[in-house]
Design a protein around this motif. Structure first.
Motif, PDB file in Angstrom:
ATOM      1  N   ALA A  46       0.813  -1.218   0.000  1.00 33.45           N
ATOM      2  CA  ALA A  46       0.000   0.000   0.000  1.00 33.45           C
ATOM      3  C   ALA A  46       0.847   1.268   0.000  1.00 33.45           C
ATOM      4  CB  ALA A  46      -0.941   0.002   1.203  1.00 33.45           C
ATOM      5  N   VAL A  47       2.063   1.210   0.554  1.00 34.95           N
ATOM      6  CA  VAL A  47       2.824   2.457   0.723  1.00 34.95           C
ATOM      7  C   VAL A  47       4.048   2.569  -0.173  1.00 34.95           C
ATOM      8  CG1 VAL A  47       2.049   2.715   3.112  1.00 34.95           C
ATOM      9  CG2 VAL A  47       4.216   1.533   2.653  1.00 34.95           C
ATOM     10  N   VAL A  48       4.559   1.467  -0.708  1.00 38.90           N
ATOM     11  CA  VAL A  48       5.766   1.524  -1.525  1.00 38.90           C
ATOM     12  C   VAL A  48       5.412   2.010  -2.928  1.00 38.90           C
ATOM     13  CG1 VAL A  48       7.664   0.208  -2.545  1.00 38.90           C
ATOM     14  CG2 VAL A  48       6.946  -0.252  -0.192  1.00 38.90           C
ATOM     15  N   ARG A  49       6.194   2.954  -3.432  1.00 34.58           N
ATOM     16  CA  ARG A  49       6.004   3.526  -4.762  1.00 34.58           C
ATOM     17  C   ARG A  49       7.144   3.096  -5.686  1.00 34.58           C
ATOM     18  NH1 ARG A  49       5.599   9.582  -2.313  1.00 34.58           N
ATOM     19  NH2 ARG A  49       3.710   9.336  -1.040  1.00 34.58           N
ATOM     20  N   PRO A  50       6.975   3.259  -6.998  1.00 32.08           N
ATOM     21  CA  PRO A  50       8.044   2.843  -7.927  1.00 32.08           C
ATOM     22  C   PRO A  50       9.376   3.540  -7.692  1.00 32.08           C
ATOM     23  CG  PRO A  50       5.996   3.121  -9.119  1.00 32.08           C
ATOM     24  CD  PRO A  50       5.748   3.634  -7.723  1.00 32.08           C
ATOM     25  N   GLU A  51       9.352   4.777  -7.176  1.00 37.99           N
ATOM     26  CA  GLU A  51      10.609   5.491  -6.982  1.00 37.99           C
ATOM     27  C   GLU A  51      11.274   5.169  -5.648  1.00 37.99           C
ATOM     28  OE1 GLU A  51       7.263   8.535  -6.017  1.00 37.99           O
ATOM     29  OE2 GLU A  51       7.613   6.872  -7.393  1.00 37.99           O
ATOM     30  N   ASP A  52      10.680   4.319  -4.845  1.00 38.58           N
ATOM     31  CA  ASP A  52      11.221   4.032  -3.517  1.00 38.58           C
ATOM     32  C   ASP A  52      12.399   3.066  -3.560  1.00 38.58           C
ATOM     33  OD1 ASP A  52       9.759   5.573  -1.652  1.00 38.58           O
ATOM     34  OD2 ASP A  52       8.022   4.268  -1.906  1.00 38.58           O
ATOM     35  N   ARG A  53      13.271   3.209  -2.558  1.00 36.80           N
ATOM     36  CA  ARG A  53      14.362   2.279  -2.300  1.00 36.80           C
ATOM     37  C   ARG A  53      14.079   1.670  -0.926  1.00 36.80           C
ATOM     38  NH1 ARG A  53      18.655   2.966  -5.673  1.00 36.80           N
ATOM     39  NH2 ARG A  53      20.178   2.262  -4.138  1.00 36.80           N
ATOM     40  N   VAL A  54      13.905   0.362  -0.894  1.00 37.84           N
ATOM     41  CA  VAL A  54      13.383  -0.326   0.283  1.00 37.84           C
ATOM     42  C   VAL A  54      14.508  -1.061   1.006  1.00 37.84           C
ATOM     43  CG1 VAL A  54      11.728  -2.031   1.119  1.00 37.84           C
ATOM     44  CG2 VAL A  54      11.153  -0.599  -0.868  1.00 37.84           C
ATOM     45  N   LEU A  55      14.646  -0.788   2.299  1.00 41.05           N
ATOM     46  CA  LEU A  55      15.583  -1.518   3.149  1.00 41.05           C
ATOM     47  C   LEU A  55      14.777  -2.539   3.944  1.00 41.05           C
ATOM     48  CD1 LEU A  55      18.445  -1.873   4.324  1.00 41.05           C
ATOM     49  CD2 LEU A  55      17.881  -0.089   5.993  1.00 41.05           C
ATOM     50  N   GLU A  56      15.051  -3.815   3.724  1.00 39.75           N
ATOM     51  CA  GLU A  56      14.306  -4.890   4.375  1.00 39.75           C
ATOM     52  C   GLU A  56      15.208  -5.589   5.383  1.00 39.75           C
ATOM     53  OE1 GLU A  56      11.732  -8.934   3.294  1.00 39.75           O
ATOM     54  OE2 GLU A  56      13.302  -8.240   1.922  1.00 39.75           O
ATOM     55  N   LEU A  57      14.820  -5.600   6.626  1.00 40.10           N
ATOM     56  CA  LEU A  57      15.572  -6.281   7.670  1.00 40.10           C
ATOM     57  C   LEU A  57      14.812  -7.547   8.045  1.00 40.10           C
ATOM     58  CD1 LEU A  57      16.667  -3.276   9.923  1.00 40.10           C
ATOM     59  CD2 LEU A  57      17.644  -4.128   7.773  1.00 40.10           C
ATOM     60  N   GLY A  58      15.398  -8.685   7.735  1.00 37.56           N
ATOM     61  CA  GLY A  58      14.751  -9.973   7.927  1.00 37.56           C
ATOM     62  C   GLY A  58      14.182 -10.490   6.613  1.00 37.56           C
ATOM     63  N   ALA A  59      15.056 -10.906   5.714  1.00 40.12           N
ATOM     64  CA  ALA A  59      14.609 -11.312   4.374  1.00 40.12           C
ATOM     65  C   ALA A  59      13.887 -12.644   4.382  1.00 40.12           C
ATOM     66  CB  ALA A  59      15.815 -11.385   3.427  1.00 40.12           C
ATOM     67  N   GLY A  60      14.234 -13.537   5.321  1.00 38.23           N
ATOM     68  CA  GLY A  60      13.644 -14.874   5.309  1.00 38.23           C
ATOM     69  C   GLY A  60      13.979 -15.596   4.020  1.00 38.23           C
ATOM     70  N   ILE A  61      12.970 -16.201   3.389  1.00 35.87           N
ATOM     71  CA  ILE A  61      13.199 -16.926   2.129  1.00 35.87           C
ATOM     72  C   ILE A  61      13.171 -15.997   0.932  1.00 35.87           C
ATOM     73  CG2 ILE A  61      12.318 -19.110   3.006  1.00 35.87           C
ATOM     74  CD1 ILE A  61       9.661 -18.469   1.597  1.00 35.87           C
ATOM     75  N   GLY A  62      12.951 -14.692   1.161  1.00 31.60           N
ATOM     76  CA  GLY A  62      12.977 -13.723   0.069  1.00 31.60           C
ATOM     77  C   GLY A  62      11.628 -13.399  -0.535  1.00 31.60           C
ATOM     78  N   ALA A  95      18.059  -6.290   1.160  1.00 35.49           N
ATOM     79  CA  ALA A  95      17.587  -7.100   2.279  1.00 35.49           C
ATOM     80  C   ALA A  95      18.764  -7.609   3.098  1.00 35.49           C
ATOM     81  CB  ALA A  95      16.758  -8.278   1.762  1.00 35.49           C
ATOM     82  N   PHE A  96      18.536  -7.754   4.400  1.00 29.70           N
ATOM     83  CA  PHE A  96      19.528  -8.338   5.303  1.00 29.70           C
ATOM     84  C   PHE A  96      18.899  -9.548   5.989  1.00 29.70           C
ATOM     85  CE2 PHE A  96      21.357  -4.257   4.604  1.00 29.70           C
ATOM     86  CZ  PHE A  96      22.720  -4.413   4.792  1.00 29.70           C
ATOM     87  N   GLU A  97      19.679 -10.617   6.104  1.00 28.05           N
ATOM     88  CA  GLU A  97      19.216 -11.837   6.750  1.00 28.05           C
ATOM     89  C   GLU A  97      20.348 -12.409   7.596  1.00 28.05           C
ATOM     90  OE1 GLU A  97      17.576 -14.609   8.497  1.00 28.05           O
ATOM     91  OE2 GLU A  97      16.268 -13.431   7.168  1.00 28.05           O
ATOM     92  N   ALA A  98      20.048 -12.634   8.881  1.00 23.00           N
ATOM     93  CA  ALA A  98      21.068 -13.129   9.803  1.00 23.00           C
ATOM     94  C   ALA A  98      21.278 -14.631   9.699  1.00 23.00           C
ATOM     95  CB  ALA A  98      20.685 -12.753  11.237  1.00 23.00           C
ATOM     96  N   ASN A  99      20.264 -15.354   9.252  1.00 20.77           N
ATOM     97  CA  ASN A  99      20.367 -16.815   9.157  1.00 20.77           C
ATOM     98  C   ASN A  99      21.109 -17.189   7.868  1.00 20.77           C
ATOM     99  OD1 ASN A  99      20.002 -19.583   8.913  1.00 20.77           O
ATOM    100  ND2 ASN A  99      17.885 -19.530   9.651  1.00 20.77           N
ATOM    101  N   PRO A 100      22.313 -17.719   7.963  1.00 22.05           N
ATOM    102  CA  PRO A 100      23.078 -18.016   6.740  1.00 22.05           C
ATOM    103  C   PRO A 100      22.425 -19.076   5.866  1.00 22.05           C
ATOM    104  CG  PRO A 100      24.128 -18.992   8.668  1.00 22.05           C
ATOM    105  CD  PRO A 100      23.036 -18.113   9.188  1.00 22.05           C
ATOM    106  N   ASP A 101      21.602 -19.948   6.443  1.00 15.90           N
ATOM    107  CA  ASP A 101      20.945 -20.992   5.655  1.00 15.90           C
ATOM    108  C   ASP A 101      19.895 -20.418   4.711  1.00 15.90           C
ATOM    109  OD1 ASP A 101      22.471 -22.847   7.032  1.00 15.90           O
ATOM    110  OD2 ASP A 101      20.924 -23.168   8.556  1.00 15.90           O
ATOM    111  N   LEU A 102      19.313 -19.280   5.067  1.00 13.80           N
ATOM    112  CA  LEU A 102      18.234 -18.715   4.264  1.00 13.80           C
ATOM    113  C   LEU A 102      18.731 -17.866   3.104  1.00 13.80           C
ATOM    114  CD1 LEU A 102      15.719 -17.625   7.049  1.00 13.80           C
ATOM    115  CD2 LEU A 102      15.522 -19.570   5.506  1.00 13.80           C
ATOM    116  N   VAL A 103      19.945 -17.362   3.189  1.00 11.30           N
ATOM    117  CA  VAL A 103      20.435 -16.443   2.155  1.00 11.30           C
ATOM    118  C   VAL A 103      20.463 -17.087   0.771  1.00 11.30           C
ATOM    119  CG1 VAL A 103      22.417 -15.076   1.419  1.00 11.30           C
ATOM    120  CG2 VAL A 103      21.677 -15.013   3.808  1.00 11.30           C
TER     121      VAL A 103
END
Length: 616
Positions: A53-69, A86-94
């Protein structure tokens, strides 16, 4: 050569689920329950609904907790966001997240790092990550452990402010299983236009939830009640006066339609240049920055407040209209240098001319011929003054920015009304069918592979092949006004057409790059000309320079059967099903013949659909 010119990998065939249009490859992390939730759209429903609802085409999104993407991919695919980091702390999910991005052709816009983010002087270089038995749960913060934690590992910790300064995010998504308590109260949230965050009271209690919510409120980020729940908030920056100069320009008006007269204002050109942001603009006689004079690109203000000049400024007598940033590049001029010319219809007093500053030294030598020709089409011959040193202007009329990239491409009502007369004195002249080509610009500016073949096929359909760079501005406008059917390679020429077109025309844009620019052009045409627009998205593959994501230098390999079918269905050509495809040997021979491989290492990249339409 054969290895470097090999095809990009195809998407995995084993797709386990579909999530908001995203193909989710099979992986050990997908249980039957999780697959069901993905297919039904219930996976992270509140977070995704808020972001969409809030992200626009010109936005740059920082995602903390990517999970499976899946969440970041769904946002990129459905909103056309410029970039997602995106940032993900779990190395298995990257690896799973990267595979998902690749399966959907999003790896040029969505990236993931194996790291956590920290803030403050006590930030460690690394931390212990505790993974939960559910595979997707885990935590890095304050020694807090999920109830089902059973595995540990070290994760690097990057400085939040350094990442934000380099990436320039405008939207923050945060689902880090309790880690939000270590970030939200301690980071600068002023750079974010919107934030979507999931709270975890089981990790830090209700007092921690209150601390996180208080940090958002202090930063001017208000909860959207229609999109938020008790544990997932979607917040947007508040604009209580319907548009402040601290907020990006919007087509609804607000400060974009403001007009003020400053006595003794000082125009300050850039001192040092960086590609995306530099100090420049207008200072009042009291030395305060004039925020209405800033230049915005989408939701990003690309001019920082100007610095007071170190030496006495030059003087410019008389009354002048503030024009802002003047580009010598035709396309940038059309969408970023004309944004205040609506004020020509609302001047409180006569002006001597229009004062601009230029970004680069080479652009300060004087206006280009097309600058004056463009103003003439607006029925004004006011002179252009380019300021290269700090200059005190006796009286400066400062209009708001009422047009530009991003959602402002629609223009405010005042801006559209002022430009309704653009080209009015130029009579239509030319055929009813026109193909606007880029073939004469050369490959260094990006383009279409085998555009000459496209020209031949359209010429056989009765189209005049028009290369606008060979003609003056008046001739270009005359051609655009005369044509009833226009097929055009995506490019700056269509921004000029948008200012002089009419609702009785039909336009087909041959997409040449995977970029939100395509939709800027379409929206500009629809808002100003009112013409019917067809996006002819027929990129077979995008050939890009080695080590580069698709950019303005991308060479699009046309899928001729698909393009012919699209143009035929939209009524631009007949017999589109007879358009033969380009063979693999022909494509590679073309790249080699043009020396694109030798000079820049061009290689093929699998295509994806262009960005989603511009959101309000």
């Amino acid at each position: 050569m054969s290895s470097a010119l090999s095809d990009a990998p195809t998407a995995p065939r084993d797709i386990a689920a579909r999530f908001h249009g995203v193909a989710v490859p099979a992986s050990p992390f997908l249980t039957e329950r999780r697959i069901t939730r993905l297919n039904s759209g219930r996976y992270e429903r509140e977070e995704v609904s808020g972001a969409l609802a809030v992200v626009r085409p010109e936005d740059r999104v920082l995602e903390l907790g990517a999970g499976i993407g899946a969440v970041g991919a769904a946002i990129a695919l459905n909103t056309g966001a410029e970039a997602v980091l995106a940032f993900e702390a779990n190395p298995d999910l990257v690896p799973a997240a990267r595979a998902l991005y690749a399966a959907n052709g999003l790896e040029d816009r969505v990236t993931v790092r194996h790291a956590a983010l920290g803030a403050g002087p006590d930030r460690p270089e690394s931390a212990t990550f505790r993974a939960g038995k559910s595979s997707l749960s885990g935590h890095v913060a304050s020694g807090l452990v999920p109830r089902d934690a059973d595995r540990r590992g070290d994760v690097p910790v990057e400085e939040f402010e350094a990442v934000a300064a380099a990436f320039r995010p405008t939207v923050l998504l945060m689902d880090i299983v309790g880690g939000e308590i270590d970030l939200l109260p301690h980071i600068d949230l002023s750079r974010f236009r919107a934030v979507v965050v999931e709270f975890h009271p089981g990790a830090y209690g209700q007092e921690g939830v209150k601390a996180c919510k208080s940090a958002l409120k202090r930063a001017g980020l208000a909860k959207r009640s229609d999109l938020s729940t008790r544990l997932v908030w979607t917040c947007e920056r508040t604009t209580p006066d319907a548009g402040r100069p601290e907020d990006s320009p919007r087509p609804e008006g607000g400060w974009s339609d403001s007009l003020q007269v400053l006595d003794g204002a000082v125009v300050v050109p850039p001192d040092t240049i960086s590609e995306m942001r530099f100090h420049a603009g207008v200072l009042t006689a009291e030395g305060a920055p004039c925020p209405e004079a800033a230049t915005w690109r989408g939701v990003r203000r690309i001019t920082a407040p100007p610095k007071p000049p170190a030496t006495p400024p030059e003087s410019l007598p008389g009354t002048w209209l503030w024009g802002g940033l003047l580009y010598a590049h035709f396309g940038h001029f059309l969408v970023e240098s004309v944004t205040r010319l609506w004020a020509l219809d609302h001047l409180p007093e006569p002006v001597e001319g229009i004062v601009f500053y230029a970004k680069f030294d080479a652009e300060t030598e004087g206006p280009r011929d097309f600058h004056g020709a463009f103003l003439h089409q607006l029925v004004t011959d006011l002179p252009i003054r380019i300021v290269s040193r700090p200059t005190e202007v006796a009286r400066l009329v400062v209009p708001g920015q009422a047009f530009g990239l991003g959602s402002a491409i629609r223009g405010t009502e005042r801006f559209r009304a002022a430009f309704a007369r653009f080209g009015a004195d130029t009579a239509p002249e030319g055929p009813e069918k026109l193909y606007v080509s880029r073939a004469g610009l050369g490959p260094n500016r990006g383009g279409l592979l085998f555009e000459s073949r496209l020209e031949e096929r359209l010429a056989a359909e009765g189209y005049e092949i028009f290369r606008p760079e060979r003609h003056d501005l008046q001739t270009q406008i005359a051609r655009y006004k005369a044509a009833r059917r226009i097929v055009a390679a995506e490019g700056s020429a269509l921004h000029l057409y948008a200012f002089c077109g009419d609702p009785g025309q039909k336009v087909a844009i041959v997409v040449r790059r995977m970029s939100k620019s395509t939709h800027h052009i379409r929206t500009h045409i629809e808002a100003f000309a009112g013409a019917e627009v067809t996006l002819a998205d027929a990129i077979g593959r995008a050939w890009v320079p080695e080590g580069r994501a698709p950019t303005h230098m991308t060479m699009a390999e046309i899928d001729f059967p698909r393009l012919g079918a699209t143009l035929e269905e939209a009524g631009f050509v007949s017999g589109g099903d007879t358009w033969a495809p380009v063979t693999e040997d022909e494509a590679r021979a073309f790249i080699m013949a043009k020396r694109l491989w030798r000079r820049r290492g061009y290689h093929p990249k699998r295509s994806r659909s262009p960005a989603a339409p511009i959101a309000d």
